[in-house]
Design a protein around this motif. Structure first.
Motif, PDB file in Angstrom:
ATOM      1  N   ASP A   7      -2.507  -2.986  60.294  1.00 13.44           N
ATOM      2  CA  ASP A   7      -2.938  -3.651  59.070  1.00 13.44           C
ATOM      3  C   ASP A   7      -4.464  -3.646  59.020  1.00 13.44           C
ATOM      4  OD1 ASP A   7      -0.405  -4.237  58.097  1.00 13.44           O
ATOM      5  OD2 ASP A   7      -0.284  -6.107  59.232  1.00 13.44           O
ATOM      6  N   CYS A   8      -5.012  -3.141  57.920  1.00 14.05           N
ATOM      7  CA  CYS A   8      -6.457  -2.906  57.843  1.00 14.05           C
ATOM      8  C   CYS A   8      -7.127  -3.701  56.733  1.00 14.05           C
ATOM      9  CB  CYS A   8      -6.737  -1.423  57.585  1.00 14.05           C
ATOM     10  SG  CYS A   8      -5.987  -0.304  58.759  1.00 14.05           S
ATOM     11  N   ALA A   9      -8.410  -3.980  56.955  1.00 14.66           N
ATOM     12  CA  ALA A   9      -9.261  -4.559  55.927  1.00 14.66           C
ATOM     13  C   ALA A   9     -10.510  -3.699  55.809  1.00 14.66           C
ATOM     14  CB  ALA A   9      -9.643  -5.991  56.276  1.00 14.66           C
ATOM     15  N   VAL A  10     -11.043  -3.621  54.613  1.00 15.80           N
ATOM     16  CA  VAL A  10     -12.287  -2.891  54.361  1.00 15.80           C
ATOM     17  C   VAL A  10     -13.337  -3.890  53.899  1.00 15.80           C
ATOM     18  CG1 VAL A  10     -13.406  -1.065  53.035  1.00 15.80           C
ATOM     19  CG2 VAL A  10     -11.010  -0.824  53.698  1.00 15.80           C
ATOM     20  N   VAL A  11     -14.493  -3.869  54.554  1.00 15.11           N
ATOM     21  CA  VAL A  11     -15.581  -4.789  54.206  1.00 15.11           C
ATOM     22  C   VAL A  11     -16.818  -3.975  53.870  1.00 15.11           C
ATOM     23  CG1 VAL A  11     -16.968  -6.751  54.945  1.00 15.11           C
ATOM     24  CG2 VAL A  11     -14.627  -6.487  55.817  1.00 15.11           C
ATOM     25  N   ASP A  12     -17.202  -3.971  52.606  1.00 14.14           N
ATOM     26  CA  ASP A  12     -18.367  -3.195  52.168  1.00 14.14           C
ATOM     27  C   ASP A  12     -18.820  -3.752  50.824  1.00 14.14           C
ATOM     28  OD1 ASP A  12     -20.184  -1.101  51.271  1.00 14.14           O
ATOM     29  OD2 ASP A  12     -19.250   0.174  52.801  1.00 14.14           O
ATOM     30  N   ASP A  13     -20.127  -3.942  50.664  1.00 14.16           N
ATOM     31  CA  ASP A  13     -20.619  -4.484  49.405  1.00 14.16           C
ATOM     32  C   ASP A  13     -20.667  -3.428  48.293  1.00 14.16           C
ATOM     33  OD1 ASP A  13     -22.717  -3.351  51.009  1.00 14.16           O
ATOM     34  OD2 ASP A  13     -24.161  -4.110  49.553  1.00 14.16           O
ATOM     35  N   SER A  14     -20.424  -2.171  48.640  1.00 16.23           N
ATOM     36  CA  SER A  14     -20.389  -1.101  47.648  1.00 16.23           C
ATOM     37  C   SER A  14     -18.943  -0.819  47.240  1.00 16.23           C
ATOM     38  CB  SER A  14     -21.024   0.174  48.211  1.00 16.23           C
ATOM     39  OG  SER A  14     -20.720   1.294  47.402  1.00 16.23           O
ATOM     40  N   SER A  15     -18.638  -0.988  45.971  1.00 18.81           N
ATOM     41  CA  SER A  15     -17.272  -0.744  45.499  1.00 18.81           C
ATOM     42  C   SER A  15     -16.887   0.726  45.640  1.00 18.81           C
ATOM     43  CB  SER A  15     -17.132  -1.189  44.038  1.00 18.81           C
ATOM     44  OG  SER A  15     -18.057  -0.503  43.218  1.00 18.81           O
ATOM     45  N   LEU A  16     -17.850   1.624  45.480  1.00 17.00           N
ATOM     46  CA  LEU A  16     -17.565   3.053  45.622  1.00 17.00           C
ATOM     47  C   LEU A  16     -17.234   3.412  47.060  1.00 17.00           C
ATOM     48  CD1 LEU A  16     -20.269   4.695  43.287  1.00 17.00           C
ATOM     49  CD2 LEU A  16     -17.804   4.487  42.895  1.00 17.00           C
ATOM     50  N   GLN A  17     -17.962   2.828  48.003  1.00 19.81           N
ATOM     51  CA  GLN A  17     -17.686   3.086  49.416  1.00 19.81           C
ATOM     52  C   GLN A  17     -16.335   2.507  49.814  1.00 19.81           C
ATOM     53  OE1 GLN A  17     -19.272   5.059  51.384  1.00 19.81           O
ATOM     54  NE2 GLN A  17     -21.049   5.441  50.077  1.00 19.81           N
ATOM     55  N   ARG A  18     -16.022   1.314  49.310  1.00 19.30           N
ATOM     56  CA  ARG A  18     -14.716   0.724  49.605  1.00 19.30           C
ATOM     57  C   ARG A  18     -13.602   1.620  49.084  1.00 19.30           C
ATOM     58  NH1 ARG A  18     -16.751  -3.996  47.485  1.00 19.30           N
ATOM     59  NH2 ARG A  18     -15.174  -4.004  45.826  1.00 19.30           N
ATOM     60  N   LEU A  31      -1.682   3.555  58.834  1.00 20.49           N
ATOM     61  CA  LEU A  31      -2.535   2.475  58.350  1.00 20.49           C
ATOM     62  C   LEU A  31      -1.949   1.831  57.101  1.00 20.49           C
ATOM     63  CD1 LEU A  31      -6.081   4.132  58.650  1.00 20.49           C
ATOM     64  CD2 LEU A  31      -4.861   2.777  60.365  1.00 20.49           C
ATOM     65  N   ARG A  32      -2.154   0.511  56.986  1.00 18.65           N
ATOM     66  CA  ARG A  32      -1.727  -0.218  55.793  1.00 18.65           C
ATOM     67  C   ARG A  32      -2.863  -1.140  55.360  1.00 18.65           C
ATOM     68  NH1 ARG A  32       3.642  -3.439  56.509  1.00 18.65           N
ATOM     69  NH2 ARG A  32       2.355  -4.571  58.044  1.00 18.65           N
ATOM     70  N   LEU A  33      -3.324  -0.970  54.140  1.00 21.83           N
ATOM     71  CA  LEU A  33      -4.395  -1.803  53.616  1.00 21.83           C
ATOM     72  C   LEU A  33      -3.843  -3.171  53.226  1.00 21.83           C
ATOM     73  CD1 LEU A  33      -7.395  -1.908  52.669  1.00 21.83           C
ATOM     74  CD2 LEU A  33      -6.538  -1.302  50.392  1.00 21.83           C
ATOM     75  N   VAL A  34      -4.433  -4.232  53.756  1.00 16.72           N
ATOM     76  CA  VAL A  34      -3.983  -5.581  53.415  1.00 16.72           C
ATOM     77  C   VAL A  34      -5.071  -6.416  52.746  1.00 16.72           C
ATOM     78  CG1 VAL A  34      -2.231  -5.627  55.230  1.00 16.72           C
ATOM     79  CG2 VAL A  34      -4.534  -6.472  55.728  1.00 16.72           C
ATOM     80  N   ASP A  53      -5.346  -5.920  62.013  1.00 13.99           N
ATOM     81  CA  ASP A  53      -5.489  -5.270  63.321  1.00 13.99           C
ATOM     82  C   ASP A  53      -6.800  -4.500  63.420  1.00 13.99           C
ATOM     83  OD1 ASP A  53      -2.761  -5.903  64.254  1.00 13.99           O
ATOM     84  OD2 ASP A  53      -2.140  -4.535  62.661  1.00 13.99           O
ATOM     85  N   LEU A  54      -7.295  -4.066  62.268  1.00 12.44           N
ATOM     86  CA  LEU A  54      -8.450  -3.161  62.260  1.00 12.44           C
ATOM     87  C   LEU A  54      -9.300  -3.416  61.026  1.00 12.44           C
ATOM     88  CD1 LEU A  54      -9.927  -0.573  63.330  1.00 12.44           C
ATOM     89  CD2 LEU A  54      -8.266   0.765  62.010  1.00 12.44           C
ATOM     90  N   ILE A  55     -10.629  -3.495  61.227  1.00  8.22           N
ATOM     91  CA  ILE A  55     -11.554  -3.666  60.108  1.00  8.22           C
ATOM     92  C   ILE A  55     -12.505  -2.478  60.048  1.00  8.22           C
ATOM     93  CG2 ILE A  55     -13.399  -5.065  59.114  1.00  8.22           C
ATOM     94  CD1 ILE A  55     -12.254  -7.496  60.417  1.00  8.22           C
ATOM     95  N   GLN A  78      -9.883  -5.027  65.995  1.00  7.01           N
ATOM     96  CA  GLN A  78     -10.602  -3.803  66.330  1.00  7.01           C
ATOM     97  C   GLN A  78     -11.576  -3.498  65.189  1.00  7.01           C
ATOM     98  OE1 GLN A  78      -8.623  -0.496  68.399  1.00  7.01           O
ATOM     99  NE2 GLN A  78      -6.694  -1.489  67.877  1.00  7.01           N
ATOM    100  N   ILE A  79     -12.725  -2.934  65.546  1.00  2.00           N
ATOM    101  CA  ILE A  79     -13.767  -2.692  64.560  1.00  2.00           C
ATOM    102  C   ILE A  79     -14.178  -1.219  64.550  1.00  2.00           C
ATOM    103  CG2 ILE A  79     -16.137  -3.226  63.855  1.00  2.00           C
ATOM    104  CD1 ILE A  79     -14.217  -5.550  63.482  1.00  2.00           C
ATOM    105  N   ILE A  80     -14.202  -0.652  63.352  1.00  2.00           N
ATOM    106  CA  ILE A  80     -14.831   0.651  63.141  1.00  2.00           C
ATOM    107  C   ILE A  80     -15.983   0.418  62.174  1.00  2.00           C
ATOM    108  CG2 ILE A  80     -14.574   2.971  62.172  1.00  2.00           C
ATOM    109  CD1 ILE A  80     -11.666   2.946  63.040  1.00  2.00           C
TER     110      ILE A  80
END
Length: 233
Positions: A7-18, A31-34, A53-55, A78-80
């Motif tokens: 289960d993954c999360a994306v953290v970025d202040d840029s909407s295009l990068q997200r 991977l599953r985006l949550v 599980d992963l950010i 876990q962090i990438i």
């Protein structure tokens, strides 16, 4: 990596990068985006209710950086790291990051980083990794199975080489060149004429050496740029 779903999360202040990372996550079978967050404060609050599980974490964000966020988290997934700059690579490894991806992210680099995360997840939850994630070596007239995830580094000893693992070291009659040929190049690198290291095991590094499990290993001057490229690509 059949059967593993992170289960993954994306953290970025840029909407295009997200959006770019979200697409790669959605295209990956393991991977599953949550959750998606556009700043560290929102992430900190969101993770109180959403288990991940992963950010995929940006570093430079308004108010609080990605590093600030990790400093505030009690339970760290876990962090990438995902960033447009290479200058944070050294600090990122001090946070035990799985990988450090530089924008724009290529599919190959993304896939390789995810492979590391899945392997570590399997190791923690099942105590094992894929059945093909090993090599056989001949020592004392017997063949021994060496799991790549347990191999920290290899060092030359005259006509022999020593495999330093998380268990007992193994002495093998072989050449360094033969191990370079059989080890996956995305995970192992020859950083000195007498040393091959497991990239995933690097804890710290500088211009003269790298550190694995508290041991300092010399880094050849002509290999420095290659290592920096791998760690910050």
């Amino acid at each position: 990596m059949e059967g593993v779903l992170l289960d993954c999360a994306v953290v970025d202040d840029s909407s295009l990068q997200r959006l770019a990372i979200v697409k790669m996550i959605n295209d990956h079978p393991n991977l599953r985006l949550v959750a998606e967050y556009n700043n560290a404060i929102e992430t900190k609050n969101g993770l109180l209710e959403t288990k991940v599980d992963l950010i995929f974490l940006d570093i430079e964000m308004p108010i609080l950086s990605g590093f600030d966020l990790l400093d505030d988290l009690v339970h760290k997934p876990q962090i990438i790291f995902v960033t447009g700059k290479t200058k944070y690579a050294y600090k990122a490894f001090n946070y035990n990051a799985i990988d450090y991806l530089r924008k724009p992210i290529t599919k190959d680099r993304f896939t390789n980083a995810v492979y590391k995360a899945i392997s570590l997840h399997k190791l923690k939850t099942e105590g094992s990794v894929d059945d093909d994630d090993y090599i056989f070596v001949k020592s004392n007239l017997k063949k021994k199975k060496v799991m790549l995830s347990e191999l920290k580094y290899i060092t030359a000893l005259g006509d022999y080489v020593k495999l330093v693992t998380v268990h007992d070291p193994i002495i093998v009659l072989a050449t360094m060149k033969s191990f370079v040929a059989q080890l996956p190049p995305e995970r192992f690198m020859r950083i000195h004429k007498s040393y091959i290291i497991n990239i995933d095991k690097i804890e710290k590094y500088n211009s003269r050496n790298i550190e694995i499990d508290g041991e300092k290993i010399p880094l050849s001057r002509h290999k420095k740029s290659d290592l920096m490229e791998v760690l910050s690509a």
